[in-house]
Motif scaffolding. Structure first.
Motif, short mmCIF file in Angstrom:
data_model
loop_
_atom_site.label_atom_id
_atom_site.label_comp_id
_atom_site.label_asym_id
_atom_site.label_seq_id
_atom_site.Cartn_x
_atom_site.Cartn_y
_atom_site.Cartn_z
N GLU A 82 -2.59 0.37 -4.32
CA GLU A 82 -2.08 -0.94 -3.91
C GLU A 82 -1.34 -1.52 -5.10
O GLU A 82 -1.88 -1.58 -6.20
N HIS A 132 0.88 -1.16 0.00
CA HIS A 132 0.00 0.00 0.00
C HIS A 132 0.92 1.21 0.00
O HIS A 132 1.71 1.39 0.92
N HIS A 172 2.50 -1.71 4.38
CA HIS A 172 2.12 -0.30 4.22
C HIS A 172 3.39 0.54 4.23
O HIS A 172 4.18 0.47 5.16
#
Ligand code: ACO
Ligand code: ZN
Length: 293
Positions: A19, A14, A39
């Motif tokens: 994404e 992410h 992330h």
């Protein structure tokens, strides 16, 4: 009971508002890659396995408004920052970890001090927001003529001419150093496709430049040599030869040397084909840069 190292589960990252599926494994610390999503902060490239932690971090990220390093190139819509692996070690390590997700070959991750990193951003005019596009790394001191160690365009930005921009940028730096350069080997499949394409249209442009800059009365006596093309482009002779072979303009002469058989029709076609794509071009006068050595 025996404990086993967990299998790498990581499938995507992410990053910003996207994404992105990963292509290969990267040696992020194991505790972060046990989930499917990693992330990553789009500003400082720090990583976490928790979207909550990333959201909290984004509120106070030190690079939110200004990337690390020195801005050495600016156009209306893009910017290039030069980042020193010695001064911004963590950022550069995180950059290498990110790149490895899209590179099959072994690259460096932690020993970044001997390298400079040239990072390309898109700038959204309204917000002055720098958004990461790609980068290349380059060894600061090297006895070889490698001018790129590792190059990457984020998959979300590929096939828009940014890789070509980065390659062109690397040769612009090489010419400013009065050197010739070539990328570090081995090239990936995508690296080879991109470089071969760049070499082809650059050799064409160099030959056209030579022809356009000779006075008409001298034109019948003009010879174009491989080393002329090297001097104009910053490319090493081997890569010029590769391009000339592709263009079918290389002829072997009786004395075991090679000659160039200039075919203007081919050159014009390659150039108009490439120019019609309207990819971003470098304005060399916008580069404000002095070699570190
Ligand atoms: N298939 C066919 N041709 C391609 C491809 C592809 N996937 N990618 C680039 N090319 C050729 C094409 O001629 C292309 O022009 P076109 O798209 O108009 O047909 C031209 O190269 C220029 O492509 P760009 O859009 O400028 O390149 P991109 O921004 O996609 O970046 C790069 C190329 C950096 C190699 C990218 O694919 C990438 O990051 N790959 C993963 C990492 C990698 O492999 N890096 C190179 C390792 S080698 C080294 O680092 C020295
Ligand atoms: Zn951050």
């Amino acid at each position: 009971s025996q404990s086993y190292a967990p299998l790498a589960k990581l499938r995507c990252i992410h990053f910003g508002d996207k994404e992105i599926d990963t292509w290969y494994n990267s040696p992020y610390p194991e505790e972060y890659t046990s989930k499917y999503v990693l992330h990553i902060c789009e500003h400082c490239l720090k990583y976490t396995d928790s979207s909550f932690v990333l959201d909290r971090h984004l509120l106070k990220c030190a690079y939110k408004y200004m990337p690390p390093g020195n801005e050495i190139y600016r156009d209306r819509c893009v910017s290039v920052f030069e980042v020193d692996g010695r001064k911004n070690t963590i950022y550069c390590q995180n950059l290498c970890l990110l790149a490895k997700l899209f590179l099959n070959s072994k690259t460096l991750y932690y020993d970044v001090e001997p390298f400079m990193f040239y990072v390309l951003y898109e700038i959204k005019p309204a917000s002055e927001h720098y958004s990461f596009v790609g980068y290349f790394s380059k060894e600061k001191l090297n006895s070889t003529n490698y001018n790129v160690s590792c190059i990457l365009t984020l998959p979300t930005h590929q096939r828009k001419g940014y890789g070509n921009f980065l390659i062109e940028f690397s040769y612009l730096l090489t010419r400013r150093e009065y050197k010739l350069g070539t990328p570090e080997k081995p090239l990936s499949e995508l690296g080879l496709l991109s470089y071969r394409n760049y070499w082809k249209h650059t050799v064409c442009r160099s030959i056209k430049w030579i022809i356009d800059n000779v006075s008409p009365e001298m034109l019948p006596f003009l010879t174009v040599s491989i080393s002329d093309i090297c001097d104009i482009s910053g490319m090493v002779a081997n890569d010029v030869v590769t391009a000339l072979e592709q263009l079918e303009m290389l002829v072997k002469q009786h004395d075991q040397k090679y000659g160039i058989l200039v075919d203007m029709e081919v050159i014009e076609e390659v150039l108009s084909n490439w120019d019609s794509k309207n990819y971003l071009k470098i304005q060399p006068e916008n580069l404000i840069w002095k070699s570190v050595v």
